[in-house]
Design an enzyme around this catalytic site. Structure first.
Site, PDB file in Angstrom:
ATOM      1  N   HIS A   1      -7.240  -5.765   2.087  1.00 46.48           N
ATOM      2  CA  HIS A   1      -6.137  -5.184   2.869  1.00 46.48           C
ATOM      3  C   HIS A   1      -5.590  -6.265   3.808  1.00 46.48           C
ATOM      4  O   HIS A   1      -6.371  -6.922   4.518  1.00 46.48           O
ATOM      5  CB  HIS A   1      -6.637  -4.037   3.744  1.00 46.48           C
ATOM      6  CG  HIS A   1      -7.074  -2.810   3.017  1.00 46.48           C
ATOM      7  ND1 HIS A   1      -6.262  -1.711   2.867  1.00 46.48           N
ATOM      8  CD2 HIS A   1      -8.240  -2.501   2.401  1.00 46.48           C
ATOM      9  CE1 HIS A   1      -6.926  -0.764   2.207  1.00 46.48           C
ATOM     10  NE2 HIS A   1      -8.122  -1.215   1.906  1.00 46.48           N
TER      11      HIS A   1
ATOM     12  N   ASP B   1       0.853  -1.193   0.000  1.00 40.56           N
ATOM     13  CA  ASP B   1       0.000   0.000   0.000  1.00 40.56           C
ATOM     14  C   ASP B   1       0.895   1.252   0.000  1.00 40.56           C
ATOM     15  O   ASP B   1       1.896   1.324   0.706  1.00 40.56           O
ATOM     16  CB  ASP B   1      -0.914   0.002   1.221  1.00 40.56           C
ATOM     17  CG  ASP B   1      -2.071   0.967   1.066  1.00 40.56           C
ATOM     18  OD1 ASP B   1      -3.222   0.516   0.937  1.00 40.56           O
ATOM     19  OD2 ASP B   1      -1.821   2.201   1.068  1.00 40.56           O
ATOM     20  N   ILE B   2       0.511   2.244  -0.799  1.00 43.71           N
ATOM     21  CA  ILE B   2       1.315   3.465  -0.940  1.00 43.71           C
ATOM     22  C   ILE B   2       1.282   4.312   0.333  1.00 43.71           C
ATOM     23  O   ILE B   2       2.190   5.114   0.577  1.00 43.71           O
ATOM     24  CB  ILE B   2       0.811   4.282  -2.158  1.00 43.71           C
ATOM     25  CG1 ILE B   2       1.894   5.192  -2.711  1.00 43.71           C
ATOM     26  CG2 ILE B   2      -0.462   5.050  -1.844  1.00 43.71           C
ATOM     27  CD1 ILE B   2       1.538   5.800  -4.067  1.00 43.71           C
TER      28      ILE B   2
ATOM     29  N   HIS C   1     -10.223  -5.103  -3.293  1.00 43.95           N
ATOM     30  CA  HIS C   1      -8.886  -5.432  -2.812  1.00 43.95           C
ATOM     31  C   HIS C   1      -8.994  -5.809  -1.351  1.00 43.95           C
ATOM     32  O   HIS C   1      -9.756  -5.196  -0.592  1.00 43.95           O
ATOM     33  CB  HIS C   1      -7.932  -4.245  -2.993  1.00 43.95           C
ATOM     34  CG  HIS C   1      -8.499  -2.942  -2.527  1.00 43.95           C
ATOM     35  ND1 HIS C   1      -9.420  -2.232  -3.277  1.00 43.95           N
ATOM     36  CD2 HIS C   1      -8.313  -2.245  -1.390  1.00 43.95           C
ATOM     37  CE1 HIS C   1      -9.765  -1.138  -2.622  1.00 43.95           C
ATOM     38  NE2 HIS C   1      -9.122  -1.113  -1.461  1.00 43.95           N
TER      39      HIS C   1
ATOM     40  N   ASN D   1     -13.162  -3.047   2.224  1.00 48.32           N
ATOM     41  CA  ASN D   1     -14.103  -1.946   2.438  1.00 48.32           C
ATOM     42  C   ASN D   1     -15.096  -1.873   1.282  1.00 48.32           C
ATOM     43  O   ASN D   1     -14.721  -2.073   0.128  1.00 48.32           O
ATOM     44  CB  ASN D   1     -13.353  -0.620   2.540  1.00 48.32           C
ATOM     45  CG  ASN D   1     -12.465  -0.559   3.770  1.00 48.32           C
ATOM     46  OD1 ASN D   1     -12.856  -0.976   4.842  1.00 48.32           O
ATOM     47  ND2 ASN D   1     -11.251  -0.046   3.605  1.00 48.32           N
TER      48      ASN D   1
HETATM   49  P1  5GP Z   1      -9.819   1.561   0.156  1.00 45.38           P
HETATM   50  O1  5GP Z   1      -9.929   2.883   0.880  1.00 45.38           O
HETATM   51  O2  5GP Z   1     -10.474   1.639  -1.201  1.00 45.38           O
HETATM   52  O3  5GP Z   1     -10.259   0.375   0.955  1.00 45.38           O
HETATM   53  O4  5GP Z   1      -8.273   1.329  -0.054  1.00 45.38           O
HETATM   54  C1  5GP Z   1      -7.543   1.866  -1.108  1.00 45.38           C
HETATM   55  C2  5GP Z   1      -6.081   1.711  -0.739  1.00 45.38           C
HETATM   56  O5  5GP Z   1      -5.317   1.849  -1.906  1.00 45.38           O
HETATM   57  C3  5GP Z   1      -5.599   2.785   0.257  1.00 45.38           C
HETATM   58  O6  5GP Z   1      -5.063   2.148   1.411  1.00 45.38           O
HETATM   59  C4  5GP Z   1      -4.560   3.550  -0.541  1.00 45.38           C
HETATM   60  O7  5GP Z   1      -3.468   3.963   0.244  1.00 45.38           O
HETATM   61  C5  5GP Z   1      -4.152   2.566  -1.626  1.00 45.38           C
HETATM   62  N1  5GP Z   1      -3.738   3.187  -2.865  1.00 45.38           N
HETATM   63  C6  5GP Z   1      -4.416   4.153  -3.553  1.00 45.38           C
HETATM   64  N2  5GP Z   1      -3.739   4.496  -4.667  1.00 45.38           N
HETATM   65  C7  5GP Z   1      -2.624   3.720  -4.693  1.00 45.38           C
HETATM   66  C8  5GP Z   1      -1.525   3.623  -5.606  1.00 45.38           C
HETATM   67  O8  5GP Z   1      -1.438   4.314  -6.619  1.00 45.38           O
HETATM   68  N3  5GP Z   1      -0.551   2.704  -5.295  1.00 45.38           N
HETATM   69  C9  5GP Z   1      -0.622   1.918  -4.180  1.00 45.38           C
HETATM   70  N4  5GP Z   1       0.391   1.053  -3.993  1.00 45.38           N
HETATM   71  N5  5GP Z   1      -1.642   1.989  -3.307  1.00 45.38           N
HETATM   72  C10 5GP Z   1      -2.630   2.878  -3.554  1.00 45.38           C
END
Ligand code: 5GP
Ligand code: ZN
Length: 114
Positions: free
Chosen positions: A102, A30-31, A100, A87
């Site tokens: 986590h 995760d970034i 995805h 989520n």
């Molecule tokens: P969500 O909030 O949809 O459950 O999680 C999305 C996740 O994707 C977040 O934890 C966010 O940090 C990660 N994320 C978003 N954009 C990128 C990206 O460009 N690269 C990576 N490696 N992670 C990302």
């Protein structure tokens, strides 16, 4: 081209630290990590939310979990413990609409989550 960031990472159009790839899914760091180990296990297929899963995805969903448990072992967090979270929509804080899983580990986590 799809506007989806995870499709772009899948296709190599956006860089990411890819730690796993097979015929059904891939996993990246995760970034913006929320724990010492924070990986995302992502199906190759673009599926926007858990609400879009069908019975045809049963094997895929199992595969995502088995992949996460393998990665947890590789990361050394399997025995200390980890959290698997998917989520869905606004109240859960979904920001990327390509499902995805986590994988969060390496520190204690509160329950229930905030
Ligand atoms: P969500 O909030 O949809 O459950 O999680 C999305 C996740 O994707 C977040 O934890 C966010 O940090 C990660 N994320 C978003 N954009 C990128 C990206 O460009 N690269 C990576 N490696 N992670 C990302
Ligand atoms: Zn996508």
């Amino acid at each position: 081209m799809s506007d989806c960031i995870f499709c772009k990472i899948r296709d190599g159009h956006v860089p990411a630290k890819v730690v796993h790839r097979d015929d059904q899914c891939f996993a990246i760091e995760d970034i913006n990590p929320q724990a010492p180990s924070h990986l995302l296990v992502i199906p190759t297929e673009h599926i926007p939310t858990v609400n879009d899963l069908t019975v045809d995805h049963r094997e895929l969903v199992g595969h995502l979990y088995l992949t996460a448990s393998k990665l947890a072992r590789e990361r050394g967090v399997a025995d200390s413990g980890y959290r698997l979270v998917m989520n869905t929509h606004r109240n859960a804080g979904q920001t990327v609409f390509h499902i995805h899983l986590h994988l969060l580990g390496g520190r204690p986590m509160e329950w229930p989550p905030g």
